[in-house]
Scaffold this motif. Structure first.
Motif, short mmCIF file in Angstrom:
data_model
loop_
_atom_site.label_atom_id
_atom_site.label_comp_id
_atom_site.label_asym_id
_atom_site.label_seq_id
_atom_site.Cartn_x
_atom_site.Cartn_y
_atom_site.Cartn_z
N ASN A 229 -4.07 -9.53 86.72
CA ASN A 229 -4.21 -8.88 85.16
C ASN A 229 -5.48 -8.11 85.31
OD1 ASN A 229 -6.95 -10.14 85.35
ND2 ASN A 229 -6.88 -10.72 83.28
N LEU A 230 -5.37 -7.17 84.05
CA LEU A 230 -6.27 -6.54 83.94
C LEU A 230 -6.47 -6.16 82.77
CD1 LEU A 230 -3.57 -3.77 84.48
CD2 LEU A 230 -4.85 -4.13 86.21
N ASP A 231 -8.14 -6.47 82.41
CA ASP A 231 -8.87 -6.74 81.22
C ASP A 231 -9.36 -5.16 80.32
OD1 ASP A 231 -10.07 -8.24 79.38
OD2 ASP A 231 -12.23 -8.87 81.14
N LEU A 232 -10.67 -5.28 80.18
CA LEU A 232 -11.20 -4.12 79.64
C LEU A 232 -10.61 -2.95 81.08
CD1 LEU A 232 -13.20 -4.51 77.35
CD2 LEU A 232 -12.70 -6.54 78.64
N ALA A 233 -10.94 -1.99 79.55
CA ALA A 233 -10.64 -0.57 80.15
C ALA A 233 -11.44 0.74 79.99
CB ALA A 233 -9.09 -0.24 79.19
N ALA A 234 -11.93 1.37 80.94
CA ALA A 234 -12.19 2.89 80.76
C ALA A 234 -11.04 4.30 81.19
CB ALA A 234 -13.58 2.90 81.39
N THR A 235 -11.49 4.86 80.63
CA THR A 235 -11.28 6.50 81.78
C THR A 235 -12.61 7.63 82.26
OG1 THR A 235 -11.24 8.19 79.41
CG2 THR A 235 -9.39 6.46 80.22
N ASP A 236 -12.09 8.21 83.01
CA ASP A 236 -13.48 9.50 83.51
C ASP A 236 -13.50 10.43 82.42
OD1 ASP A 236 -11.42 10.88 84.25
OD2 ASP A 236 -11.58 11.09 86.28
N TYR A 237 -14.47 11.30 83.07
CA TYR A 237 -14.82 12.41 82.06
C TYR A 237 -14.28 13.75 82.79
CZ TYR A 237 -18.60 10.12 79.21
OH TYR A 237 -18.84 9.59 78.49
N GLN A 238 -13.33 13.54 83.63
CA GLN A 238 -11.96 14.33 83.95
C GLN A 238 -10.70 14.85 83.74
OE1 GLN A 238 -13.95 13.83 88.30
NE2 GLN A 238 -14.50 16.02 88.12
N GLY A 239 -10.52 13.55 83.37
CA GLY A 239 -9.44 13.54 82.90
C GLY A 239 -8.30 13.11 84.87
N LYS A 240 -8.89 12.39 85.54
CA LYS A 240 -7.72 12.43 87.26
C LYS A 240 -7.86 10.27 86.85
CE LYS A 240 -9.58 14.06 90.42
NZ LYS A 240 -10.69 14.64 91.32
N SER A 242 -7.69 6.49 85.25
CA SER A 242 -8.57 5.18 84.58
C SER A 242 -8.50 4.05 85.76
CB SER A 242 -7.61 5.62 83.09
OG SER A 242 -5.59 4.71 84.60
N PHE A 243 -9.46 3.02 84.41
CA PHE A 243 -10.10 2.03 85.22
C PHE A 243 -9.67 0.64 84.47
CE2 PHE A 243 -12.64 5.67 85.83
CZ PHE A 243 -12.72 5.71 87.09
N ALA A 244 -9.46 -0.52 85.45
CA ALA A 244 -9.33 -1.61 84.49
C ALA A 244 -9.77 -2.66 85.33
CB ALA A 244 -7.73 -2.36 84.09
N THR A 245 -10.96 -3.98 84.86
CA THR A 245 -11.23 -4.88 85.43
C THR A 245 -10.49 -5.50 85.83
OG1 THR A 245 -12.30 -5.29 83.87
CG2 THR A 245 -14.16 -4.33 85.27
N SER A 246 -10.16 -6.52 86.31
CA SER A 246 -8.91 -7.92 86.63
C SER A 246 -9.96 -8.86 87.46
CB SER A 246 -8.12 -7.15 88.13
OG SER A 246 -7.00 -8.78 88.41
N TYR A 247 -9.92 -10.59 86.00
CA TYR A 247 -10.61 -11.44 86.95
C TYR A 247 -9.85 -12.10 87.26
CZ TYR A 247 -9.25 -13.34 81.92
OH TYR A 247 -8.22 -13.22 80.72
N ARG A 263 -14.38 -12.44 94.82
CA ARG A 263 -14.50 -11.60 94.67
C ARG A 263 -13.39 -11.24 93.55
NH1 ARG A 263 -17.20 -7.46 99.02
NH2 ARG A 263 -19.02 -8.03 99.03
N ASP A 264 -13.67 -9.80 92.50
CA ASP A 264 -12.03 -9.70 91.59
C ASP A 264 -11.99 -8.35 92.23
OD1 ASP A 264 -10.46 -12.83 90.79
OD2 ASP A 264 -12.82 -12.41 90.57
N PHE A 265 -11.43 -7.76 91.26
CA PHE A 265 -11.05 -5.93 91.19
C PHE A 265 -11.57 -5.11 90.06
CE2 PHE A 265 -7.22 -7.66 93.91
CZ PHE A 265 -8.16 -7.40 95.02
N LEU A 266 -12.26 -3.99 90.77
CA LEU A 266 -11.95 -3.06 89.72
C LEU A 266 -10.64 -2.10 90.02
CD1 LEU A 266 -13.24 -1.25 87.41
CD2 LEU A 266 -13.98 0.28 89.19
N VAL A 267 -9.61 -2.31 89.01
CA VAL A 267 -8.69 -1.39 89.54
C VAL A 267 -9.06 0.17 89.13
CG1 VAL A 267 -5.69 -1.36 89.76
CG2 VAL A 267 -6.86 -3.85 89.10
N VAL A 268 -8.65 1.19 90.25
CA VAL A 268 -8.18 2.87 90.31
C VAL A 268 -7.09 3.65 89.47
CG1 VAL A 268 -9.34 4.65 89.89
CG2 VAL A 268 -10.68 2.71 91.08
N PHE A 269 -6.68 3.37 88.68
CA PHE A 269 -4.91 4.69 88.75
C PHE A 269 -5.18 5.72 88.34
CE2 PHE A 269 -5.54 0.34 85.80
CZ PHE A 269 -3.98 -0.04 86.59
#
Ligand code: RUQ
Ligand code: CUA
Ligand code: CA
Length: 615
Positions: A229-240, A242-247, A263-269
């Motif tokens: 699953n993909l919960d909260l979201a963020a993007t970096d400051y470079q346009g490279k 994006s992120f999702a926490t997964s519980y 442990r679960d994951f921080l998923v990086v796209f």
């Protein structure tokens, strides 16, 4: 752990399912076991010496615009900060009898006749890592949509319906160089093609969806699917990235299943690779949408293990770190974004990107920043804001020193904080002046208003070493999150009137036209008269009223309510709105102006006459 934290935990326990209580108690025991979380919370209010002048006198204006989500009220609120005065309620997913949102043809076309929604997160469009004052984006977790709000008129102008997703939750716009993409995470795993085929109770076949939306077109660019699953979201400051926490990396369908792993994951796209995959056609088209497989091993994603059932992920204003909150772990995980290229190149393990994991307290949910190297994390169970230093946390992770902590201050809040946000904190211009703790429970802080109490948004001065609580502000259901934007970024974009020609059917001359049983009344509204005195139709006619406010004076809005026909909306200066009804009730019905516009506002009326069907 302090007694107060334990008591708060007791208070919340009865709100939680039994198995979660067990898990949280376990966390509490672990925390006690390692010596607790340390310092006393500061009382907030004792130290006032460095408090900035947060009083906004009558006639004065605020320094910041706050954009608050309204949770399951479906709206977005604009709140002046530091006064905390509610300046505007922007209807998004709700029906609003005041503005006519959800009643007019224009809004109903965007809402697709849905009438509920759940807004969690509002974020602005960016240029070079700071807000450009153009758009706000807001999710709908209930009906899985994304809305765009035009900042110039503070109304919704576009909606995207997102298929293959449920629990459309975390949303974040691209921060640099400009907002071309907006990403939206699906918190709930579902069958990816949810059409009733296959064994729908077999959760192992479900997945999460990272949806990429074109901000200008408001169209789906692609969806990246993940087994988790993909919960909260963020993007970096470079346009490279994006992120999702997964519980729910367990792929569970019940709470106990979702809590199985430590442990679960921080998923990086990886955006470069996603763009390459889109360019070379490595996707499937499902229901007209390009779908990319983002499982481990595809190269599109990295899965960074972090403890446990993580919730918020926020990026530090210098762009160097992602901070993910442990929720069921008393820790936050700090990921060094400068190591992500090496993770994707296979030079280091994903977990090697974690450069600190300070223990901050119980129930860490979200983190915000002051631009001076400090982070502020909301603790749901401890009911605290904890301030900690990022560099210190990194240093202590490498070289732990007995008795030393990265925590620099604690502030008790009232009670059970969810989101937390500091002024400009989601930009590279974080200024560390104010922080708002968006608390879920107000308990005894306000006059009792019955079983459904307000939440409590607390304004905190963070300009000094210690945090100082400035005020409590009751709020209606249920701001999860907000952003705090400097006035000089928003104010120049806000207009007093729209361009009249924006609406294809704007009215400058009033008249009625008939086409079979379809009647269209084109009506101007100019204080204190409508351009027509009556509209006469036959029972059964389909009648469209198009109303243009031809007054150009700021503040002069006119209303348009049709007695007994369930129609009410307002039009601002030069705005046009329309409504279509079936004239099913014979009789004479007053149409009247609802918005007090003139000394003769009460006389601003016209008649709607429906002749009975001849039998
Ligand atoms: S998430 S606080 Cu959307 Cu934390 Cu509600
Ligand atoms: Cu127009 Cu009141
Ligand atoms: Ca989990």
């Amino acid at each position: 752990m302090q007694l107060k934290a334990l008591m708060n935990q007791q208070k919340v326990m009865h709100l939680l399912p039994a198995r979660w209580v067990l898990a949280l108690t376990f966390v509490a025991i672990v925390a006690i076991g390692c010596g607790g979380t340390g310092e006393q919370g500061s009382s907030g209010g004792a130290a006032t010496a460095h408090a900035t002048d947060h009083e906004v006198a009558p006639g004065e204006l605020d320094d910041y615009y706050g954009f608050f989500s309204g949770g399951h009220s479906g709206e977005v609120r604009v709140i002046g900060i530091p006064s905390m005065r509610v300046l505007k309620r922007i209807a998004v997913w709700n029906i609003d009898s005041g503005s006519g949102w959800g009643i007019t043809n224009e809004s109903r076309a965007l809402l697709n006749d849905k009438s509920v929604g759940d807004t969690h997160h509002v974020h602005g469009s960016y240029v070079d890592g700071t807000y450009d004052g153009k758009w706000m984006f807001v999710n709908d977790k209930a009906n899985n949509r994304l809305a765009r709000i035009r900042v110039d008129i503070m109304e919704v102008d576009a909606v995207v319906n997102v298929p293959h997703a449920q629990g459309a939750h975390g949303v974040f716009p691209q921060r640099a160089p400009t907002t071309e993409w907006v990403i939206l995470n699906s918190e709930f795993r579902t069958p990816l093609r949810n059409d009733g085929r296959g064994d729908m109770l077999d959760a192992s076949t479900y997945g999460g969806v990272h949806t990429i939306i074109d901000a200008a077109e408001m169209e789906i660019v692609a969806q990246v699917t993940t087994p988790v699953n993909l919960d909260l979201a963020a993007t970096d400051y470079q346009g490279k990235y994006s992120f999702a926490t997964s519980y729910n990396t367990e792929g569970g369908a019940t709470i106990s299943e979702m809590l199985a792993n430590d442990r679960d994951f921080l998923v990086v796209f990886n955006w470069e690779r996603i763009k390459a995959a889109l360019a070379d056609g490595s996707y499937k088209i499902v229901d007209d949408i390009k779908m990319l497989d983002g499982s481990a091993g595809t190269g599109l994603t990295a899965y960074i293990p972090i403890p446990k059932n993580p919730h918020g992920v926020n990026i530090s204003p210098d762009g160097n770190y992602a901070v993910a909150c442990g929720k069921v772990s008393p820790t936050v995980s700090v990921i060094d974004l400068r190591k992500l290229d090496d993770v994707f190149a296979g030079n280091i393990e994903p977990r090697d990107a974690v450069v600190a994991e300070p223990e901050v307290g119980l129930g860490p949910l979200h983190t915000t920043f002051d631009g001076r190297g400090n982070a502020y994390t909301s603790l749901f169970i401890d009911s605290q804001t904890v301030k900690w230093n990022i560099d210190k946390a990194v240093e202590l992770y490498e070289n732990p020193v007995e008795g030393e902590t990265a925590v620099v201050d604690r502030l008790d809040i009232h009670y059970q904080a969810g989101h937390i946000m500091a002024s400009m904190a989601e930009t590279k211009e974080a200024d560390g002046k104010y922080l708002i703790s968006l608390n879920k429970i107000s308990k005894d802080r306000f006059l009792n208003v019955g079983p459904l109490k307000p939440e409590n948004d607390q304004l905190v001065d963070i300009s000094g070493d210690e945090m100082v609580l400035l005020k409590d502000e009751p709020s209606y259901i249920e701001p999860h999150d907000c952003i705090i934007v400097r006035r000089d970024i928003i104010e120049p974009h806000v207009v007093d009137r729209v361009d009249m020609e924006e609406h294809p059917d704007f009215v400058t001359e009033s008249f009625v036209e008939r086409d079979g049983n379809k009647v269209t009344a084109h009506i101007t509204a100019s204080a204190p008269v409508y351009g027509l005195q009556e509209v006469v139709v036959n029972q059964g006619d389909e009648v469209t009223f198009i109303v243009t406010n031809t007054d150009e004076i700021p503040d002069l809005a006119h209303g348009f309510a049709i007695s007994n026909y369930n129609v009410s909306f307002v039009v601002g200066p030069f705005q046009t709105k329309s409504v279509t009804i079936t004239a099913d009730k014979p009789g004479m019905y007053w149409i009247y102006c609802t918005n007090f516009c003139h000394a003769l506002h009460l006389e601003m009326r016209m008649r709607f006459v429906v002749n009975p069907r001849s039998t």
